[in-house]
Design a protein around this motif. Structure first.
Motif, PDB file in Angstrom:
ATOM      1  N   SER A   2       0.775  -1.247   0.000  1.00 51.23           N
ATOM      2  CA  SER A   2       0.000   0.000   0.000  1.00 51.23           C
ATOM      3  C   SER A   2       0.801   1.287   0.000  1.00 51.23           C
ATOM      4  O   SER A   2       0.229   2.352  -0.255  1.00 51.23           O
ATOM      5  CB  SER A   2      -0.915   0.011   1.219  1.00 51.23           C
ATOM      6  OG  SER A   2      -1.728  -1.116   1.235  1.00 51.23           O
ATOM      7  N   LEU A  10       0.502   3.822  -2.848  1.00 55.31           N
ATOM      8  CA  LEU A  10      -0.810   4.414  -3.118  1.00 55.31           C
ATOM      9  C   LEU A  10      -1.052   5.713  -2.366  1.00 55.31           C
ATOM     10  O   LEU A  10      -1.934   6.484  -2.727  1.00 55.31           O
ATOM     11  CB  LEU A  10      -1.916   3.415  -2.742  1.00 55.31           C
ATOM     12  CG  LEU A  10      -1.871   2.068  -3.457  1.00 55.31           C
ATOM     13  CD1 LEU A  10      -2.917   1.136  -2.867  1.00 55.31           C
ATOM     14  CD2 LEU A  10      -2.084   2.255  -4.949  1.00 55.31           C
ATOM     15  N   GLU A  22      -5.814  -2.759   1.817  1.00 57.97           N
ATOM     16  CA  GLU A  22      -6.098  -2.070   0.557  1.00 57.97           C
ATOM     17  C   GLU A  22      -7.456  -1.373   0.599  1.00 57.97           C
ATOM     18  O   GLU A  22      -7.605  -0.264   0.085  1.00 57.97           O
ATOM     19  CB  GLU A  22      -6.008  -3.050  -0.619  1.00 57.97           C
ATOM     20  CG  GLU A  22      -4.572  -3.481  -0.859  1.00 57.97           C
ATOM     21  CD  GLU A  22      -4.454  -4.771  -1.638  1.00 57.97           C
ATOM     22  OE1 GLU A  22      -5.493  -5.413  -1.920  1.00 57.97           O
ATOM     23  OE2 GLU A  22      -3.309  -5.148  -1.943  1.00 57.97           O
ATOM     24  N   TYR A  23      -8.428  -1.989   1.226  1.00 60.59           N
ATOM     25  CA  TYR A  23      -9.737  -1.362   1.398  1.00 60.59           C
ATOM     26  C   TYR A  23      -9.607  -0.106   2.262  1.00 60.59           C
ATOM     27  O   TYR A  23     -10.155   0.950   1.930  1.00 60.59           O
ATOM     28  CB  TYR A  23     -10.725  -2.339   2.038  1.00 60.59           C
ATOM     29  CG  TYR A  23     -12.017  -1.675   2.444  1.00 60.59           C
ATOM     30  CD1 TYR A  23     -12.994  -1.387   1.504  1.00 60.59           C
ATOM     31  CD2 TYR A  23     -12.235  -1.303   3.771  1.00 60.59           C
ATOM     32  CE1 TYR A  23     -14.173  -0.755   1.867  1.00 60.59           C
ATOM     33  CE2 TYR A  23     -13.410  -0.667   4.148  1.00 60.59           C
ATOM     34  CZ  TYR A  23     -14.378  -0.397   3.193  1.00 60.59           C
ATOM     35  OH  TYR A  23     -15.534   0.242   3.553  1.00 60.59           O
ATOM     36  N   ARG A  77      -8.087   2.696   0.383  1.00 65.92           N
ATOM     37  CA  ARG A  77      -9.065   3.294  -0.536  1.00 65.92           C
ATOM     38  C   ARG A  77      -9.995   4.263   0.187  1.00 65.92           C
ATOM     39  O   ARG A  77     -10.361   5.300  -0.359  1.00 65.92           O
ATOM     40  CB  ARG A  77      -9.877   2.217  -1.253  1.00 65.92           C
ATOM     41  CG  ARG A  77      -9.145   1.678  -2.484  1.00 65.92           C
ATOM     42  CD  ARG A  77     -10.019   0.743  -3.281  1.00 65.92           C
ATOM     43  NE  ARG A  77      -9.917  -0.568  -2.604  1.00 65.92           N
ATOM     44  CZ  ARG A  77     -10.885  -1.444  -2.534  1.00 65.92           C
ATOM     45  NH1 ARG A  77     -12.037  -1.209  -3.086  1.00 65.92           N
ATOM     46  NH2 ARG A  77     -10.715  -2.582  -1.908  1.00 65.92           N
ATOM     47  N   GLU A 116     -10.416   8.100  -0.719  1.00 72.59           N
ATOM     48  CA  GLU A 116     -11.754   8.613  -1.010  1.00 72.59           C
ATOM     49  C   GLU A 116     -12.032   9.899  -0.217  1.00 72.59           C
ATOM     50  O   GLU A 116     -12.520  10.886  -0.772  1.00 72.59           O
ATOM     51  CB  GLU A 116     -12.761   7.528  -0.615  1.00 72.59           C
ATOM     52  CG  GLU A 116     -14.083   7.583  -1.304  1.00 72.59           C
ATOM     53  CD  GLU A 116     -14.906   6.357  -0.896  1.00 72.59           C
ATOM     54  OE1 GLU A 116     -15.750   6.515   0.002  1.00 72.59           O
ATOM     55  OE2 GLU A 116     -14.680   5.276  -1.469  1.00 72.59           O
TER      56      GLU A 116
END
Length: 180
Positions: A79, A82, A148-149, A152, A156
């Motif tokens: 991660s 990201l 990973e969720y 995100r 967001e």
């Protein structure tokens, strides 16, 4: 003497009110950041707070992600590319993540002790909430199974804050447009 237009006066009053709220209730680091953002035309956070709204954030998930990075290398490997420090809402998490990235990019181990030592070396441990705060970040982490969720969700919320900021700046700029 230049006359202040009514809409400019309202915008100035909103910014002054937001600054007073921040000065009264939030830490000095945020005050400095806010004063800087007010002078640079970054009004989203200040306007949201002055209207009794908090900008979109997921501080609990940020805590979980940072804690996971400190105890599980797999989560970090999957991660780290990201995220950027400014994706985090909490300024402490931004500082901690910067230290994590610095260690990761130098191929040094990333764990509780190395991050605390890096922050001490850079004299940023207090900005990161202190060593007790960093230790607390790891307490609620059981695994990196859903990292990973969680990343995100952080992204967001960052995108939503960015959209609000762009919109607030556009609104402010539209009031400044001349009708020549």
């Amino acid at each position: 003497n230049t006359l202040v237009k009514p809409y400019e006066k309202n915008a100035i009053l909103i910014h002054i009110k937001a600054y007073k709220i921040l000065k009264t209730y939030l830490c000095p680091m945020v005050q400095k950041e806010t004063l800087s953002s007010l002078t640079q035309g970054n009004f989203a956070k200040e306007m949201s707070i002055s209207q009794g709204k908090m900008p979109p954030n997921a501080v609990d998930i940020e805590r979980l992600v940072i804690g996971t990075f400190l105890i599980d290398k797999k989560g970090l490997d999957h991660s780290i590319d990201l995220l950027k420090p400014d994706n985090f809402y909490d300024p402490r998490h931004q500082v901690i993540f910067e230290a994590i990235v610095k260690l990761f990019e130098a191929n040094l181990p990333v764990d509780l002790m190395t991050v605390i030592q890096e922050l001490k070396k850079e004299e940023k441990l207090n900005l990161a909430g202190g060593d007790h705060y960093i230790i607390d970040l790891t307490m609620g982490v059981s695994s990196s199974a859903h990292i990973e969720y969680h990343v995100r969700v952080i992204l967001e919320k960052y995108i939503l804050r960015s959209l609000i900021n762009v919109s607030a700046n556009d609104i402010d700029n539209s009031y400044k447009e001349s009708t020549d």
